[in-house]
Design a protein around this motif. Structure first.
Motif, PDB file in Angstrom:
ATOM      1  N   ASN A  20       0.812  -1.220   0.000  1.00 50.37           N
ATOM      2  CA  ASN A  20       0.000   0.000   0.000  1.00 50.37           C
ATOM      3  C   ASN A  20       0.848   1.274   0.000  1.00 50.37           C
ATOM      4  N   GLU A  21       1.899   1.318   0.810  1.00 48.64           N
ATOM      5  CA  GLU A  21       2.731   2.520   0.891  1.00 48.64           C
ATOM      6  C   GLU A  21       3.454   2.775  -0.431  1.00 48.64           C
ATOM      7  N   ARG A  22       4.032   1.744  -1.013  1.00 49.11           N
ATOM      8  CA  ARG A  22       4.705   1.916  -2.317  1.00 49.11           C
ATOM      9  C   ARG A  22       3.691   2.322  -3.389  1.00 49.11           C
ATOM     10  N   ARG A  23       2.507   1.714  -3.343  1.00 52.26           N
ATOM     11  CA  ARG A  23       1.460   2.041  -4.313  1.00 52.26           C
ATOM     12  C   ARG A  23       1.039   3.508  -4.175  1.00 52.26           C
ATOM     13  N   ASP A  24       0.876   3.972  -2.941  1.00 47.41           N
ATOM     14  CA  ASP A  24       0.527   5.375  -2.709  1.00 47.41           C
ATOM     15  C   ASP A  24       1.633   6.307  -3.203  1.00 47.41           C
ATOM     16  N   ASP A  25       2.886   5.919  -2.961  1.00 47.85           N
ATOM     17  CA  ASP A  25       4.014   6.740  -3.427  1.00 47.85           C
ATOM     18  C   ASP A  25       4.036   6.827  -4.955  1.00 47.85           C
ATOM     19  N   GLU A  28       1.114   9.051  -6.104  1.00 44.52           N
ATOM     20  CA  GLU A  28       1.402  10.465  -5.858  1.00 44.52           C
ATOM     21  C   GLU A  28       2.401  11.003  -6.886  1.00 44.52           C
ATOM     22  N   LEU A  29       3.435  10.237  -7.157  1.00 49.63           N
ATOM     23  CA  LEU A  29       4.419  10.639  -8.167  1.00 49.63           C
ATOM     24  C   LEU A  29       3.760  10.824  -9.525  1.00 49.63           C
ATOM     25  N   LEU A  30       3.007   9.830  -9.962  1.00 42.86           N
ATOM     26  CA  LEU A  30       2.404   9.866 -11.293  1.00 42.86           C
ATOM     27  C   LEU A  30       1.340  10.946 -11.424  1.00 42.86           C
ATOM     28  N   SER A  31       0.670  11.300 -10.325  1.00 37.95           N
ATOM     29  CA  SER A  31      -0.351  12.345 -10.404  1.00 37.95           C
ATOM     30  C   SER A  31       0.256  13.685 -10.798  1.00 37.95           C
ATOM     31  N   GLY A  32       1.554  13.846 -10.611  1.00 41.11           N
ATOM     32  CA  GLY A  32       2.230  15.060 -11.045  1.00 41.11           C
ATOM     33  C   GLY A  32       2.528  15.085 -12.531  1.00 41.11           C
ATOM     34  N   TYR A  33       2.296  13.973 -13.210  1.00 38.86           N
ATOM     35  CA  TYR A  33       2.589  13.877 -14.637  1.00 38.86           C
ATOM     36  C   TYR A  33       1.343  13.826 -15.505  1.00 38.86           C
ATOM     37  N   GLY A  34       0.190  13.601 -14.899  1.00 37.87           N
ATOM     38  CA  GLY A  34      -1.020  13.541 -15.703  1.00 37.87           C
ATOM     39  C   GLY A  34      -2.143  12.856 -14.965  1.00 37.87           C
ATOM     40  N   ARG A  36      -5.062  10.276 -13.626  1.00 38.90           N
ATOM     41  CA  ARG A  36      -5.313   8.858 -13.381  1.00 38.90           C
ATOM     42  C   ARG A  36      -6.534   8.507 -14.229  1.00 38.90           C
ATOM     43  N   VAL A  37      -6.426   7.477 -15.062  1.00 39.73           N
ATOM     44  CA  VAL A  37      -7.541   7.100 -15.926  1.00 39.73           C
ATOM     45  C   VAL A  37      -8.182   5.778 -15.517  1.00 39.73           C
ATOM     46  N   GLN A  38      -7.491   4.999 -14.721  1.00 39.20           N
ATOM     47  CA  GLN A  38      -7.994   3.802 -14.059  1.00 39.20           C
ATOM     48  C   GLN A  38      -7.259   3.750 -12.724  1.00 39.20           C
ATOM     49  N   TYR A  39      -7.649   2.863 -11.829  1.00 42.37           N
ATOM     50  CA  TYR A  39      -7.032   2.863 -10.512  1.00 42.37           C
ATOM     51  C   TYR A  39      -5.516   2.711 -10.555  1.00 42.37           C
ATOM     52  N   SER A  40      -5.003   1.906 -11.429  1.00 42.87           N
ATOM     53  CA  SER A  40      -3.552   1.702 -11.513  1.00 42.87           C
ATOM     54  C   SER A  40      -2.991   2.131 -12.862  1.00 42.87           C
ATOM     55  N   VAL A  41      -3.621   3.111 -13.484  1.00 40.83           N
ATOM     56  CA  VAL A  41      -3.218   3.557 -14.821  1.00 40.83           C
ATOM     57  C   VAL A  41      -3.247   5.082 -14.884  1.00 40.83           C
ATOM     58  N   PHE A  42      -2.147   5.652 -15.358  1.00 37.87           N
ATOM     59  CA  PHE A  42      -2.043   7.097 -15.544  1.00 37.87           C
ATOM     60  C   PHE A  42      -1.659   7.409 -16.980  1.00 37.87           C
ATOM     61  N   THR A  60      11.480   3.340 -10.320  1.00 33.21           N
ATOM     62  CA  THR A  60      12.404   2.257  -9.966  1.00 33.21           C
ATOM     63  C   THR A  60      12.766   2.326  -8.491  1.00 33.21           C
ATOM     64  N   ASP A  61      12.956   3.544  -7.982  1.00 34.78           N
ATOM     65  CA  ASP A  61      13.309   3.727  -6.575  1.00 34.78           C
ATOM     66  C   ASP A  61      12.154   3.391  -5.641  1.00 34.78           C
ATOM     67  N   ILE A  62      10.917   3.544  -6.113  1.00 34.08           N
ATOM     68  CA  ILE A  62       9.741   3.298  -5.275  1.00 34.08           C
ATOM     69  C   ILE A  62       9.416   1.813  -5.159  1.00 34.08           C
ATOM     70  N   ILE A  63       9.467   1.099  -6.264  1.00 32.48           N
ATOM     71  CA  ILE A  63       8.953  -0.273  -6.267  1.00 32.48           C
ATOM     72  C   ILE A  63       9.954  -1.286  -5.715  1.00 32.48           C
ATOM     73  N   ASP A  64       9.436  -2.442  -5.375  1.00 34.63           N
ATOM     74  CA  ASP A  64      10.255  -3.620  -5.067  1.00 34.63           C
ATOM     75  C   ASP A  64      10.217  -4.472  -6.325  1.00 34.63           C
ATOM     76  N   PRO A  65      11.341  -4.611  -7.029  1.00 36.02           N
ATOM     77  CA  PRO A  65      11.322  -5.315  -8.313  1.00 36.02           C
ATOM     78  C   PRO A  65      10.955  -6.792  -8.221  1.00 36.02           C
ATOM     79  N   ASP A  66      11.028  -7.370  -7.028  1.00 32.65           N
ATOM     80  CA  ASP A  66      10.638  -8.769  -6.865  1.00 32.65           C
ATOM     81  C   ASP A  66       9.132  -8.941  -6.642  1.00 32.65           C
ATOM     82  N   GLU A  67       8.451  -7.880  -6.205  1.00 34.52           N
ATOM     83  CA  GLU A  67       7.027  -7.971  -5.887  1.00 34.52           C
ATOM     84  C   GLU A  67       6.137  -7.136  -6.793  1.00 34.52           C
TER      85      GLU A  67
END
Length: 100
Positions: A20-25, A28-34, A36-42, A60-67
């Protein structure tokens, strides 16, 4: 001066982020670029290839590449006018508020 002073680059950014925390981060980051058109799509717009690289690095810095996974699809400007939207449902952004 940028080599493309009036050019913009457009992307569709989709993510599947387990935490949840990584998803929120990421949201928030993507909302500065344009928008949200679906829950997980910008729809993201950047001003230069360097700005796109910064966006990629920030994700890359936000996500866990294994999860988690983020997919970024370039959108060609001539195709933007051809986007088809079926349905009128709009997503409402979460508004933070204080209860006093």
């Amino acid at each position: 001066m940028s080599q493309h002073p009036h050019r913009r680059w457009f992307y569709l950014v989709c993510y599947d982020i387990a935490d949840n925390e990584r998803r929120d981060d990421a949201s928030e980051l993507l909302s500065g670029y344009g928008p949200r058109v679906q829950y997980s799509v910008f729809e993201a717009t950047v001003e230069s290839p360097v700005a796109f690289e910064r966006l990629q690095q920030a994700l890359t810095d936000i996500i866990d590449p294994d999860e988690d996974q983020v997919r970024i699809y370039p959108l060609r400007v001539p195709d933007l006018a051809k986007i088809t939207i079926i349905g009128n449902r709009r997503l409402e952004e979460r508004n933070d508020f204080w209860i006093i």
